[in-house]
Scaffold this motif. Structure first.
Motif, short mmCIF file in Angstrom:
data_model
loop_
_atom_site.label_atom_id
_atom_site.label_comp_id
_atom_site.label_asym_id
_atom_site.label_seq_id
_atom_site.Cartn_x
_atom_site.Cartn_y
_atom_site.Cartn_z
N UNK A 124 4.79 28.60 -27.79
CA UNK A 124 5.46 28.35 -29.07
C UNK A 124 5.63 26.85 -29.21
N UNK A 125 5.12 26.31 -30.31
CA UNK A 125 5.12 24.87 -30.53
C UNK A 125 5.81 24.56 -31.85
N UNK A 126 6.84 23.73 -31.81
CA UNK A 126 7.44 23.25 -33.06
C UNK A 126 6.50 22.21 -33.64
N UNK A 127 5.80 22.59 -34.70
CA UNK A 127 4.81 21.71 -35.34
C UNK A 127 5.41 21.16 -36.63
N UNK A 128 6.14 20.06 -36.49
CA UNK A 128 6.91 19.52 -37.61
C UNK A 128 6.34 18.19 -38.09
N UNK A 129 6.48 17.97 -39.38
CA UNK A 129 6.01 16.72 -39.98
C UNK A 129 6.72 15.52 -39.36
N UNK A 130 8.02 15.66 -39.15
CA UNK A 130 8.84 14.57 -38.61
C UNK A 130 9.32 14.98 -37.22
N UNK A 131 8.83 14.31 -36.19
CA UNK A 131 9.20 14.70 -34.82
C UNK A 131 10.70 14.54 -34.57
N UNK A 132 11.38 13.74 -35.36
CA UNK A 132 12.83 13.60 -35.22
C UNK A 132 13.56 14.89 -35.60
N UNK A 133 12.87 15.82 -36.28
CA UNK A 133 13.47 17.10 -36.67
C UNK A 133 13.36 18.17 -35.59
N UNK A 134 12.69 17.86 -34.48
CA UNK A 134 12.52 18.86 -33.43
C UNK A 134 13.87 19.38 -32.92
N UNK A 135 14.84 18.52 -32.59
CA UNK A 135 16.15 19.06 -32.14
C UNK A 135 16.81 19.95 -33.20
N UNK A 136 16.71 19.57 -34.47
CA UNK A 136 17.31 20.36 -35.55
C UNK A 136 16.63 21.73 -35.64
N UNK A 137 15.31 21.78 -35.52
CA UNK A 137 14.58 23.04 -35.57
C UNK A 137 14.93 23.93 -34.39
N UNK A 138 15.01 23.33 -33.21
CA UNK A 138 15.40 24.10 -32.03
C UNK A 138 16.81 24.64 -32.18
N UNK A 139 17.72 23.81 -32.68
CA UNK A 139 19.11 24.24 -32.87
C UNK A 139 19.19 25.40 -33.86
N UNK A 140 18.42 25.34 -34.92
CA UNK A 140 18.43 26.42 -35.91
C UNK A 140 18.02 27.73 -35.26
N UNK A 141 16.96 27.70 -34.46
CA UNK A 141 16.51 28.91 -33.76
C UNK A 141 17.54 29.35 -32.72
N UNK A 142 18.14 28.39 -32.04
CA UNK A 142 19.17 28.69 -31.05
C UNK A 142 20.39 29.32 -31.70
N UNK A 143 20.80 28.80 -32.85
CA UNK A 143 21.96 29.33 -33.57
C UNK A 143 21.74 30.79 -33.99
N UNK A 144 20.46 31.16 -34.20
CA UNK A 144 20.13 32.56 -34.54
C UNK A 144 20.00 33.42 -33.29
N UNK A 145 20.16 32.82 -32.10
CA UNK A 145 20.03 33.55 -30.86
C UNK A 145 18.59 33.77 -30.45
N UNK A 146 17.67 32.93 -30.97
CA UNK A 146 16.24 33.11 -30.75
C UNK A 146 15.66 32.15 -29.74
N UNK A 147 16.37 31.11 -29.40
CA UNK A 147 15.89 30.10 -28.45
C UNK A 147 17.00 29.78 -27.47
N UNK A 148 16.59 29.44 -26.26
CA UNK A 148 17.55 29.11 -25.22
C UNK A 148 17.29 27.73 -24.71
#
Length: 94
Positions: free
Chosen positions: A70-94
Protein backbone atom coordinates in the motif's frame (compact mmCIF):
# COMPACT_ATOMS: atom_id res chain seq x y z
CA UNK A 1 -4.81 -0.57 -8.54
CA UNK A 2 -4.84 3.19 -8.13
CA UNK A 3 -7.76 4.14 -5.88
CA UNK A 4 -8.10 7.60 -7.41
CA UNK A 5 -8.21 6.27 -10.96
CA UNK A 6 -10.77 3.65 -9.97
CA UNK A 7 -12.96 6.33 -8.35
CA UNK A 8 -12.69 8.53 -11.42
CA UNK A 9 -13.80 5.60 -13.58
CA UNK A 10 -16.77 5.13 -11.26
CA UNK A 11 -17.86 8.76 -11.41
CA UNK A 12 -17.13 9.38 -15.09
CA UNK A 13 -18.31 6.15 -16.66
CA UNK A 14 -20.27 4.16 -14.10
CA UNK A 15 -17.53 1.69 -13.16
CA UNK A 16 -17.96 -0.32 -9.96
CA UNK A 17 -16.88 1.01 -6.55
CA UNK A 18 -13.16 1.06 -5.74
CA UNK A 19 -13.54 -1.87 -3.35
CA UNK A 20 -14.87 -4.04 -6.18
CA UNK A 21 -11.67 -3.51 -8.18
CA UNK A 22 -9.72 -4.86 -5.20
CA UNK A 23 -12.00 -7.85 -4.76
CA UNK A 24 -11.84 -8.63 -8.48
CA UNK A 25 -8.03 -8.46 -8.52
CA UNK A 26 -7.90 -10.83 -5.55
CA UNK A 27 -4.74 -12.88 -5.25
CA UNK A 28 -3.21 -11.11 -8.27
CA UNK A 29 -3.13 -7.74 -6.50
CA UNK A 30 0.43 -6.67 -5.72
CA UNK A 31 0.24 -2.88 -5.25
CA UNK A 32 -2.42 -0.35 -4.29
CA UNK A 33 -1.77 3.34 -4.80
CA UNK A 34 -3.78 5.17 -2.16
CA UNK A 35 -4.94 8.62 -3.21
CA UNK A 36 -8.21 10.45 -2.81
CA UNK A 37 -10.14 12.42 -5.43
CA UNK A 38 -13.28 14.50 -5.75
CA UNK A 39 -14.50 12.55 -8.79
CA UNK A 40 -13.63 15.30 -11.26
CA UNK A 41 -9.86 15.00 -11.76
CA UNK A 42 -6.83 12.90 -10.79
CA UNK A 43 -6.07 14.97 -7.66
CA UNK A 44 -3.69 12.70 -5.71
CA UNK A 45 -5.11 14.09 -2.46
CA UNK A 46 -4.50 12.59 0.96
CA UNK A 47 -7.08 10.00 2.04
CA UNK A 48 -9.97 11.77 3.71
CA UNK A 49 -9.85 14.84 1.45
CA UNK A 50 -12.06 13.38 -1.28
CA UNK A 51 -14.93 10.97 -1.68
CA UNK A 52 -13.41 7.48 -1.63
CA UNK A 53 -15.04 5.10 0.84
CA UNK A 54 -11.86 4.04 2.65
CA UNK A 55 -13.56 1.66 5.07
CA UNK A 56 -14.96 -0.33 2.14
CA UNK A 57 -11.54 -0.33 0.44
CA UNK A 58 -9.82 -1.74 3.52
CA UNK A 59 -12.61 -4.27 4.10
CA UNK A 60 -12.01 -5.53 0.56
CA UNK A 61 -8.26 -5.68 1.19
CA UNK A 62 -8.92 -7.85 4.25
CA UNK A 63 -10.80 -10.42 2.15
CA UNK A 64 -8.21 -11.10 -0.54
CA UNK A 65 -5.47 -13.71 -0.39
CA UNK A 66 -2.60 -11.43 -1.40
CA UNK A 67 -0.89 -8.88 0.82
CA UNK A 68 -0.39 -5.97 -1.58
CA UNK A 69 1.98 -3.10 -0.95
CA UNK A 70 0.00 0.00 0.00
CA UNK A 71 1.55 3.26 -1.16
CA UNK A 72 0.33 6.76 -0.34
CA UNK A 73 0.67 8.30 -3.81
CA UNK A 74 0.07 11.98 -3.10
CA UNK A 75 0.72 15.09 -5.14
CA UNK A 76 2.28 16.81 -2.13
CA UNK A 77 4.58 14.58 -0.07
CA UNK A 78 4.01 16.89 2.91
CA UNK A 79 0.44 15.47 3.02
CA UNK A 80 1.64 11.92 3.75
CA UNK A 81 1.28 12.29 7.57
CA UNK A 82 -2.20 13.81 7.12
CA UNK A 83 -3.27 10.93 4.85
CA UNK A 84 -1.91 8.33 7.24
CA UNK A 85 -3.65 10.05 10.16
CA UNK A 86 -6.97 10.07 8.31
CA UNK A 87 -6.71 6.31 7.71
CA UNK A 88 -5.56 5.78 11.30
CA UNK A 89 -8.47 7.82 12.67
CA UNK A 90 -10.81 5.44 10.79
CA UNK A 91 -9.05 2.49 12.43
CA UNK A 92 -7.56 1.39 9.10
CA UNK A 93 -3.85 2.05 9.65
CA UNK A 94 -1.53 1.42 12.55
Amino acid sequence: IDTGHAQLARRMSGAPPVADFITDAGAQLAHVHLQDVDGHADRHWAPGEGEIEWTAVFRALATIESAPNLVLELRNKADIPKGFKSLSDLGLAV
